[in-house]
Motif scaffolding. Structure first.
Motif, PDB file in Angstrom:
ATOM      1  N   LEU A  52       9.608  30.760  66.903  1.00  0.00           N
ATOM      2  CA  LEU A  52      10.314  29.492  66.944  1.00  0.00           C
ATOM      3  C   LEU A  52      11.344  29.501  65.821  1.00  0.00           C
ATOM      4  CD1 LEU A  52       7.273  27.065  67.378  1.00  0.00           C
ATOM      5  CD2 LEU A  52       8.831  27.836  69.170  1.00  0.00           C
ATOM      6  N   LEU A  53      12.562  29.096  66.122  1.00  0.00           N
ATOM      7  CA  LEU A  53      13.635  29.179  65.142  1.00  0.00           C
ATOM      8  C   LEU A  53      13.337  28.348  63.911  1.00  0.00           C
ATOM      9  CD1 LEU A  53      16.422  30.176  64.347  1.00  0.00           C
ATOM     10  CD2 LEU A  53      17.405  28.243  65.588  1.00  0.00           C
ATOM     11  N   PHE A  54      12.872  27.095  64.111  1.00  0.00           N
ATOM     12  CA  PHE A  54      12.607  26.231  62.968  1.00  0.00           C
ATOM     13  C   PHE A  54      11.510  26.817  62.086  1.00  0.00           C
ATOM     14  CE2 PHE A  54      10.151  22.765  61.052  1.00  0.00           C
ATOM     15  CZ  PHE A  54      11.135  22.173  60.280  1.00  0.00           C
ATOM     16  N   ALA A  55      10.447  27.336  62.716  1.00  0.00           N
ATOM     17  CA  ALA A  55       9.340  27.899  61.934  1.00  0.00           C
ATOM     18  C   ALA A  55       9.801  29.113  61.139  1.00  0.00           C
ATOM     19  CB  ALA A  55       8.183  28.268  62.855  1.00  0.00           C
ATOM     20  N   ARG A  56      10.636  29.942  61.749  1.00  0.00           N
ATOM     21  CA  ARG A  56      11.103  31.136  61.040  1.00  0.00           C
ATOM     22  C   ARG A  56      12.054  30.813  59.897  1.00  0.00           C
ATOM     23  NH1 ARG A  56      12.097  36.169  65.228  1.00  0.00           N
ATOM     24  NH2 ARG A  56       9.904  36.496  65.738  1.00  0.00           N
ATOM     25  N   LEU A  57      12.639  29.636  59.913  1.00  0.00           N
ATOM     26  CA  LEU A  57      13.526  29.239  58.825  1.00  0.00           C
ATOM     27  C   LEU A  57      12.761  28.722  57.610  1.00  0.00           C
ATOM     28  CD1 LEU A  57      16.414  27.432  60.741  1.00  0.00           C
ATOM     29  CD2 LEU A  57      16.500  29.659  59.620  1.00  0.00           C
ATOM     30  N   VAL A  58      11.489  28.356  57.790  1.00  0.00           N
ATOM     31  CA  VAL A  58      10.724  27.750  56.697  1.00  0.00           C
ATOM     32  C   VAL A  58      10.561  28.736  55.545  1.00  0.00           C
ATOM     33  CG1 VAL A  58       8.472  26.837  56.046  1.00  0.00           C
ATOM     34  CG2 VAL A  58       9.532  26.113  58.181  1.00  0.00           C
ATOM     35  N   PHE A  59      10.113  29.952  55.844  1.00  0.00           N
ATOM     36  CA  PHE A  59       9.854  30.929  54.784  1.00  0.00           C
ATOM     37  C   PHE A  59      11.126  31.302  54.013  1.00  0.00           C
ATOM     38  CE2 PHE A  59       9.419  35.329  53.306  1.00  0.00           C
ATOM     39  CZ  PHE A  59       8.312  35.196  52.474  1.00  0.00           C
ATOM     40  N   PRO A  60      12.228  31.700  54.679  1.00  0.00           N
ATOM     41  CA  PRO A  60      13.440  32.022  53.892  1.00  0.00           C
ATOM     42  C   PRO A  60      14.006  30.819  53.162  1.00  0.00           C
ATOM     43  CG  PRO A  60      13.925  32.056  56.236  1.00  0.00           C
ATOM     44  CD  PRO A  60      12.444  31.979  56.108  1.00  0.00           C
ATOM     45  N   LEU A  61      13.839  29.614  53.733  1.00  0.00           N
ATOM     46  CA  LEU A  61      14.356  28.431  53.049  1.00  0.00           C
ATOM     47  C   LEU A  61      13.586  28.165  51.764  1.00  0.00           C
ATOM     48  CD1 LEU A  61      16.234  26.004  52.981  1.00  0.00           C
ATOM     49  CD2 LEU A  61      14.570  24.747  54.368  1.00  0.00           C
ATOM     50  N   THR A  62      12.265  28.239  51.814  1.00  0.00           N
ATOM     51  CA  THR A  62      11.474  28.029  50.601  1.00  0.00           C
ATOM     52  C   THR A  62      11.729  29.145  49.586  1.00  0.00           C
ATOM     53  OG1 THR A  62       9.594  29.133  51.698  1.00  0.00           O
ATOM     54  CG2 THR A  62       9.650  26.734  51.747  1.00  0.00           C
ATOM     55  N   VAL A 131      -4.448  22.494  76.263  1.00  0.00           N
ATOM     56  CA  VAL A 131      -4.750  22.222  77.670  1.00  0.00           C
ATOM     57  C   VAL A 131      -4.651  20.730  77.961  1.00  0.00           C
ATOM     58  CG1 VAL A 131      -6.602  22.239  79.386  1.00  0.00           C
ATOM     59  CG2 VAL A 131      -6.151  24.276  78.010  1.00  0.00           C
ATOM     60  N   ASP A 132      -5.147  19.913  77.054  1.00  0.00           N
ATOM     61  CA  ASP A 132      -5.103  18.467  77.268  1.00  0.00           C
ATOM     62  C   ASP A 132      -3.667  17.963  77.359  1.00  0.00           C
ATOM     63  OD1 ASP A 132      -6.349  15.718  77.260  1.00  0.00           O
ATOM     64  OD2 ASP A 132      -5.241  15.592  75.383  1.00  0.00           O
ATOM     65  N   VAL A 133      -2.806  18.450  76.499  1.00  0.00           N
ATOM     66  CA  VAL A 133      -1.408  17.997  76.512  1.00  0.00           C
ATOM     67  C   VAL A 133      -0.697  18.458  77.777  1.00  0.00           C
ATOM     68  CG1 VAL A 133       0.815  18.208  75.350  1.00  0.00           C
ATOM     69  CG2 VAL A 133      -1.251  17.859  73.999  1.00  0.00           C
ATOM     70  N   ILE A 134      -0.826  19.743  78.106  1.00  0.00           N
ATOM     71  CA  ILE A 134      -0.111  20.273  79.270  1.00  0.00           C
ATOM     72  C   ILE A 134      -0.643  19.658  80.562  1.00  0.00           C
ATOM     73  CG2 ILE A 134       0.424  22.364  80.573  1.00  0.00           C
ATOM     74  CD1 ILE A 134       0.376  23.927  77.997  1.00  0.00           C
ATOM     75  N   HIS A 135      -1.950  19.526  80.686  1.00  0.00           N
ATOM     76  CA  HIS A 135      -2.526  18.952  81.905  1.00  0.00           C
ATOM     77  C   HIS A 135      -2.134  17.480  82.056  1.00  0.00           C
ATOM     78  CE1 HIS A 135      -5.338  18.260  85.175  1.00  0.00           C
ATOM     79  NE2 HIS A 135      -5.838  17.240  84.508  1.00  0.00           N
ATOM     80  N   GLY A 136      -2.123  16.749  80.961  1.00  0.00           N
ATOM     81  CA  GLY A 136      -1.787  15.336  81.043  1.00  0.00           C
ATOM     82  C   GLY A 136      -0.325  15.079  81.351  1.00  0.00           C
ATOM     83  N   GLU A 137       0.535  16.041  81.034  1.00  0.00           N
ATOM     84  CA  GLU A 137       1.971  15.857  81.243  1.00  0.00           C
ATOM     85  C   GLU A 137       2.529  16.808  82.301  1.00  0.00           C
ATOM     86  OE1 GLU A 137       3.427  16.631  77.361  1.00  0.00           O
ATOM     87  OE2 GLU A 137       2.686  14.758  76.486  1.00  0.00           O
ATOM     88  N   ARG A 148       9.846  22.640  76.753  1.00  0.00           N
ATOM     89  CA  ARG A 148      10.038  23.279  75.442  1.00  0.00           C
ATOM     90  C   ARG A 148       8.913  22.895  74.491  1.00  0.00           C
ATOM     91  NH1 ARG A 148      15.738  23.471  72.092  1.00  0.00           N
ATOM     92  NH2 ARG A 148      14.979  24.725  70.340  1.00  0.00           N
ATOM     93  N   ARG A 149       8.463  21.664  74.553  1.00  0.00           N
ATOM     94  CA  ARG A 149       7.335  21.247  73.718  1.00  0.00           C
ATOM     95  C   ARG A 149       6.070  21.994  74.104  1.00  0.00           C
ATOM     96  NH1 ARG A 149       3.609  16.798  74.239  1.00  0.00           N
ATOM     97  NH2 ARG A 149       2.657  16.297  72.221  1.00  0.00           N
ATOM     98  N   TRP A 150       5.847  22.200  75.394  1.00  0.00           N
ATOM     99  CA  TRP A 150       4.684  22.978  75.820  1.00  0.00           C
ATOM    100  C   TRP A 150       4.751  24.401  75.275  1.00  0.00           C
ATOM    101  CZ3 TRP A 150       5.038  21.528  81.733  1.00  0.00           C
ATOM    102  CH2 TRP A 150       4.670  20.187  81.896  1.00  0.00           C
ATOM    103  N   VAL A 201       8.376  27.849  81.845  1.00  0.00           N
ATOM    104  CA  VAL A 201       9.830  27.714  81.838  1.00  0.00           C
ATOM    105  C   VAL A 201      10.399  27.847  83.243  1.00  0.00           C
ATOM    106  CG1 VAL A 201      11.975  28.795  81.035  1.00  0.00           C
ATOM    107  CG2 VAL A 201      10.092  28.436  79.443  1.00  0.00           C
ATOM    108  N   THR A 202       9.829  28.732  84.051  1.00  0.00           N
ATOM    109  CA  THR A 202      10.340  28.968  85.406  1.00  0.00           C
ATOM    110  C   THR A 202       9.590  28.184  86.471  1.00  0.00           C
ATOM    111  OG1 THR A 202       8.884  30.898  85.643  1.00  0.00           O
ATOM    112  CG2 THR A 202      11.101  31.285  84.770  1.00  0.00           C
ATOM    113  N   ALA A 203       8.730  27.260  86.078  1.00  0.00           N
ATOM    114  CA  ALA A 203       7.941  26.485  87.058  1.00  0.00           C
ATOM    115  C   ALA A 203       8.852  25.628  87.927  1.00  0.00           C
ATOM    116  CB  ALA A 203       6.933  25.608  86.328  1.00  0.00           C
ATOM    117  N   ASN A 204       8.495  25.543  89.208  1.00  0.00           N
ATOM    118  CA  ASN A 204       9.253  24.687  90.126  1.00  0.00           C
ATOM    119  C   ASN A 204       8.358  23.713  90.893  1.00  0.00           C
ATOM    120  OD1 ASN A 204       7.963  26.385  91.897  1.00  0.00           O
ATOM    121  ND2 ASN A 204       9.825  27.441  92.570  1.00  0.00           N
TER     122      ASN A 204
END
Length: 313
Positions: A52-62, A131-137, A148-150, A201-204
């Motif tokens: 994840l781009l944001f996560a990978r920025l945490v270490f170099p930023l700190t 599983v709870d989040v993906i199944h509920g949504e 993207r959140r999933w 991502v490719t689900a229809n």
């Protein structure tokens, strides 16, 4: 962390820290801030495992903030000190008393929680949440932001699987062969988890999402039974060590060269001192971005910077 910050226990940290800031002057406070950012840099190493781009920025930023703070400490003046003795006493209380006590209590609580749980309990609970989040949504499969959140949830789950299934607390550090074998198995399971991101991502239709949920539920069943063989049954094989080293070298080398050129700027004649400092920081940041993203646009940025500062442009 939030519970600790707002709990009475946090006063054992805040009070001596306030004493350092009030009575020791700005320089002593800056030294302690630099130490904190250095500790954060060590603590956030796991973020480099995320895709994840944001996560990978945490270490170099700190890390960048830690280096910046140490630079400010090196170049700052002593400044006004109200009471050096009170500031020194506060620092000793913090370093020799408060911090070791908090770390000891945290480790004691963590070891107690581990003794009362099975090896894969934490990972199973994380899987239940995903599983709870993906199944509920699942009916929102056509919303790009939702998908993207999933995928972010699955990525975080994959990183947790990499750490948990390595079982480092059960293996002696000297037994490198077994640690490597368990690590590779954990990476295979993590890759199996990441394969679900493509399906989402490719689900229809909703049925595609349900298939991912069913697969994750089977994984939860294997975790609860601590069936490592079932987790590895459909896990993909990892690339060879030579291929991984080749890929890592191809990714790290260009950025490392650019970062190295930032420190070599003083050796190039004709660069004004006022421009040299800004160019050095720019090259360092561009090199870090090349390591993180491997974006072709970064090469163009480097060319622009060099064109502005080098005398033979």
């Amino acid at each position: 962390m939030a519970m600790f910050i707002y709990s009475p226990l946090a006063f054992v940290i805040w009070i001596p820290l306030a004493g350092m800031a009030v009575f020791g002057g700005a320089r002593l406070f800056m030294i302690f801030t630099a130490v904190i950012f250095t500790c954060f840099t060590v603590m956030t190493w796991r973020t480099v495992l995320h895709r994840l781009l944001f996560a990978r920025l945490v270490f170099p930023l700190t890390a960048f903030l830690a280096v910046l703070m140490w630079g400010m400490v090196y170049s700052s003046e002593p400044g006004l000190v109200i009471s050096s003795s009170i500031a020194l006493f506060s620092m000793l209380v913090l370093v020799l008393g408060s911090l070791p006590a908090v770390i000891w209590l945290y480790r004691k609580w963590r070891n107690s929680a581990r003794q009362q749980a099975h090896a894969y309990d934490a990972l199973a609970m994380a899987a239940v949440h995903v599983v709870d989040v993906i199944h509920g949504e699942r009916h929102r499969w056509h919303h790009g932001k939702q998908v993207r959140r999933w995928c972010e949830l699955l990525e975080n789950f994959a990183v947790e699987a990499t750490v948990c299934l390595s079982l480092k607390d059960r293996v002696d550090p000297a037994d490198t062969g077994l640690r490597r074998e368990l690590r590779e198995e954990a990476l295979r399971v993590a890759e199996a988890i990441r394969l679900h991101k493509r399906v989402l991502v490719t689900a229809n239709c909703t049925e595609d999402v349900d298939g991912v949920v069913e697969s994750l539920v089977r994984g939860i069943d294997a975790l609860v039974r601590e069936d490592r063989s079932a987790l590895l049954a459909n896990a993909p094989d990892l690339p060879s060590t030579a291929n991984r080293l080749r890929v890592a070298g191809a990714r790290l080398l260009p950025g490392a060269v650019v970062i190295g050129s930032a420190f070599a700027l003083p050796l190039v004649p004709g660069i004004p001192p006022s421009v040299e400092e800004s160019a050095r920081w720019m090259l360092a940041l561009v090199g870090a971005s090349m390591i993180l993203s491997s974006s072709p646009e970064a090469v163009g940025t480097v060319r622009d910077v060099l064109g502005k500062v080098l005398p033979f442009k």
